[in-house]
Motif scaffolding. Structure first.
Motif, PDB file in Angstrom:
ATOM      1  N   VAL A   6       0.952  -1.149  -0.199  1.00 39.69           N
ATOM      2  CA  VAL A   6       0.009  -0.503   0.097  1.00 39.69           C
ATOM      3  C   VAL A   6       1.004   0.886  -0.274  1.00 39.69           C
ATOM      4  O   VAL A   6       1.240   1.564   0.764  1.00 39.69           O
ATOM      5  N   VAL A   7       0.558   2.341  -0.699  1.00 39.53           N
ATOM      6  CA  VAL A   7       1.709   2.883  -1.358  1.00 39.53           C
ATOM      7  C   VAL A   7       1.083   4.151  -1.066  1.00 39.53           C
ATOM      8  O   VAL A   7      -0.456   4.365  -1.557  1.00 39.53           O
ATOM      9  N   ILE A   8       1.540   5.850  -0.351  1.00 43.55           N
ATOM     10  CA  ILE A   8       0.503   6.594   0.613  1.00 43.55           C
ATOM     11  C   ILE A   8       1.410   7.382   0.214  1.00 43.55           C
ATOM     12  O   ILE A   8       2.299   7.833   1.173  1.00 43.55           O
ATOM     13  N   PRO A   9       1.412   8.270  -0.973  1.00 46.63           N
ATOM     14  CA  PRO A   9       1.703   9.599  -1.339  1.00 46.63           C
ATOM     15  C   PRO A   9       0.908  10.237  -0.618  1.00 46.63           C
ATOM     16  O   PRO A   9       0.051  11.041   0.011  1.00 46.63           O
ATOM     17  N   VAL A  10       1.560  11.383   0.875  1.00 47.19           N
ATOM     18  CA  VAL A  10       1.563  12.475   1.895  1.00 47.19           C
ATOM     19  C   VAL A  10       1.803  13.836   1.954  1.00 47.19           C
ATOM     20  O   VAL A  10       3.610  14.317   1.587  1.00 47.19           O
ATOM     21  N   LEU A  11       1.491  15.211   1.696  1.00 44.47           N
ATOM     22  CA  LEU A  11       2.166  15.990   1.954  1.00 44.47           C
ATOM     23  C   LEU A  11       1.232  17.080   3.197  1.00 44.47           C
ATOM     24  O   LEU A  11      -0.098  16.871   2.876  1.00 44.47           O
ATOM     25  N   ASN A  12       2.088  17.035   3.790  1.00 47.08           N
ATOM     26  CA  ASN A  12       1.560  17.773   5.095  1.00 47.08           C
ATOM     27  C   ASN A  12      -0.259  17.371   5.898  1.00 47.08           C
ATOM     28  O   ASN A  12      -0.826  18.545   5.668  1.00 47.08           O
ATOM     29  N   GLU A  13       0.039  15.820   5.997  1.00 47.76           N
ATOM     30  CA  GLU A  13      -1.371  15.765   6.435  1.00 47.76           C
ATOM     31  C   GLU A  13      -0.799  14.722   8.258  1.00 47.76           C
ATOM     32  O   GLU A  13      -1.854  13.882   8.497  1.00 47.76           O
ATOM     33  N   ARG A  14      -0.387  15.574   8.653  1.00 48.56           N
ATOM     34  CA  ARG A  14       0.005  15.486   9.729  1.00 48.56           C
ATOM     35  C   ARG A  14      -1.542  14.865  11.082  1.00 48.56           C
ATOM     36  O   ARG A  14      -1.301  13.949  11.444  1.00 48.56           O
ATOM     37  N   ASP A  15      -2.448  15.382  10.504  1.00 43.63           N
ATOM     38  CA  ASP A  15      -2.838  15.553  11.285  1.00 43.63           C
ATOM     39  C   ASP A  15      -4.629  13.995  10.570  1.00 43.63           C
ATOM     40  O   ASP A  15      -5.376  13.380  11.378  1.00 43.63           O
ATOM     41  N   ASN A  16      -3.909  13.710   9.795  1.00 41.98           N
ATOM     42  CA  ASN A  16      -5.069  12.886   9.005  1.00 41.98           C
ATOM     43  C   ASN A  16      -4.435  10.855   8.612  1.00 41.98           C
ATOM     44  O   ASN A  16      -4.682  10.238   8.804  1.00 41.98           O
ATOM     45  N   ILE A  17      -2.415  11.311   8.408  1.00 41.13           N
ATOM     46  CA  ILE A  17      -2.276   9.895   7.866  1.00 41.13           C
ATOM     47  C   ILE A  17      -1.622   8.823   9.033  1.00 41.13           C
ATOM     48  O   ILE A  17      -1.975   7.867   8.731  1.00 41.13           O
ATOM     49  N   SER A  44       6.586  20.244   5.997  1.00 42.77           N
ATOM     50  CA  SER A  44       6.928  21.076   6.565  1.00 42.77           C
ATOM     51  C   SER A  44       6.065  21.549   7.663  1.00 42.77           C
ATOM     52  O   SER A  44       5.570  21.498   8.856  1.00 42.77           O
ATOM     53  N   ASP A  45       5.082  20.099   8.167  1.00 43.71           N
ATOM     54  CA  ASP A  45       4.386  20.091   9.446  1.00 43.71           C
ATOM     55  C   ASP A  45       4.037  18.706  10.411  1.00 43.71           C
ATOM     56  O   ASP A  45       3.749  18.557  11.947  1.00 43.71           O
ATOM     57  N   GLY A  46       5.486  18.104  10.188  1.00 46.31           N
ATOM     58  CA  GLY A  46       5.955  17.026  11.172  1.00 46.31           C
ATOM     59  C   GLY A  46       4.798  15.961  10.599  1.00 46.31           C
ATOM     60  O   GLY A  46       4.837  14.754  11.707  1.00 46.31           O
ATOM     61  N   THR A  47       4.658  16.526   9.632  1.00 46.74           N
ATOM     62  CA  THR A  47       3.848  13.913   8.836  1.00 46.74           C
ATOM     63  C   THR A  47       4.510  13.600   9.249  1.00 46.74           C
ATOM     64  O   THR A  47       4.685  12.410  10.013  1.00 46.74           O
ATOM     65  N   ALA A  48       6.223  13.307   8.610  1.00 46.90           N
ATOM     66  CA  ALA A  48       7.198  12.151   9.289  1.00 46.90           C
ATOM     67  C   ALA A  48       7.280  11.851  10.696  1.00 46.90           C
ATOM     68  O   ALA A  48       7.336  10.975  10.669  1.00 46.90           O
ATOM     69  N   ASP A  92      -4.558   8.447  -0.979  1.00 44.93           N
ATOM     70  CA  ASP A  92      -3.972   9.363  -0.740  1.00 44.93           C
ATOM     71  C   ASP A  92      -4.099   9.775   0.552  1.00 44.93           C
ATOM     72  O   ASP A  92      -5.187   8.899   1.355  1.00 44.93           O
ATOM     73  N   GLY A  93      -3.357  10.708   1.092  1.00 47.10           N
ATOM     74  CA  GLY A  93      -2.950  10.928   2.213  1.00 47.10           C
ATOM     75  C   GLY A  93      -4.083  11.858   2.900  1.00 47.10           C
ATOM     76  O   GLY A  93      -3.917  11.884   4.294  1.00 47.10           O
ATOM     77  N   ASP A  94      -4.928  12.173   2.662  1.00 49.50           N
ATOM     78  CA  ASP A  94      -6.165  12.781   2.975  1.00 49.50           C
ATOM     79  C   ASP A  94      -7.224  12.371   4.031  1.00 49.50           C
ATOM     80  O   ASP A  94      -7.949  13.085   4.830  1.00 49.50           O
TER      81      ASP A  94
END
Length: 243
Positions: A6-17, A44-48, A92-94
């Motif tokens: 399962v591949v999830i590209p994610v950008l600034n989705e700290r509250d959803n991932i 840039s929001d700490g998702t990692a 999607d990462g949202d």
């Protein structure tokens, strides 16, 4: 047993991932062998950090991090290149795609002919605002008139496809929106399956309708050219005759 990634590209989705990854694990555990690859596309929001904190809880989870934001298609390609499975499910990462639909797509795959290499989600009922729904409906109509790919919803983030087939496709930014046409161009069959679509849990979309339209016109013309110019040779081995 096949291994599914399962591949999830994610950008600034700290509250959803975190909730999304937990749902993926919940719906696949005990059903199939799997791994989960999150590709952080320069958040840039700490998702990692949120993803890393989940690794002890979910050992199947791996994180790959881009040094900058390269776009969803590039993040998807990075994830597929690093995935262990021979078949890839994408989300999607949202959190708007429902991980409960992944087993449904896998079940559809198991009863499909071997030349089906892509099973695409079809958001029959959209949980987006009116402007986004209208823009998506118009974009799908224009795309179908150009590409004739028979796909009602190419922009849906949940898909299941063969890793090897995907990696054989021409790679370019925004290619993820044209996977059915590209797969068909390569000689494979694709099918669409109705899936659930949920409201966004937190945050906001990273792409505007105007931004999608600007890049979409150029991409559509490019993919149309690729499809029109593709030549697939039919050949057969020739046995050497001996005197």
């Amino acid at each position: 047993m096949n291994l599914f990634s399962v591949v999830i590209p994610v950008l600034n989705e700290r509250d959803n991932i975190a909730s999304l990854v937990r749902e993926v694990s919940q719906h696949l555990h005990g059903r199939v062998a799997f791994d989960i690859v999150c590709v952080d596309d320069g958040s840039s929001d700490g998702t990692a950090q949120v993803v890393l904190a989940l690794k002890n809880e979910i050992p199947e989870l791996r994180l790959i991090q881009h040094e900058a934001c390269y776009g969803q298609s590039v993040a998807l390609l990075t994830g597929v290149q690093n995935a262990y499975g021979s078949w890839i499910a994408t989300l999607d990462g949202d959190g708007q795609n429902d991980p409960a639909d992944i087993p449904k797509l896998i079940a559809h795959l198991e009863k499909s002919p071997s030349d089906v290499k892509l099973i695409a989600g079809w958001r029959v009922t959209r949980n987006d605002g009116p402007a986004k729904r209208i823009a998506s409906r118009l974009a799908n109509r224009i795309r179908r008139s150009f590409l004739h790919d028979g796909t009602p919803d190419t922009g849906c983030g949940i898909k299941l496809f063969e890793r090897e087939a995907f990696l054989s496709l021409p790679a370019f930014n925004h290619m993820h929106r044209y996977l059915p046409a590209l797969m068909q161009r390569a000689g494979w069959r694709t099918v669409s399956v109705p899936v659930n679509h949920r409201p966004r849990g937190a945050g906001r979309s990273k792409y505007t309708n105007f931004g999608r339209a600007l890049v979409g016109i150029r991409d559509l013309l490019g993919v149309s050219w690729l499809v029109a110019r593709h030549v697939r040779a039919h050949s057969r081995p020739v046995q050497e005759t001996r005197p």
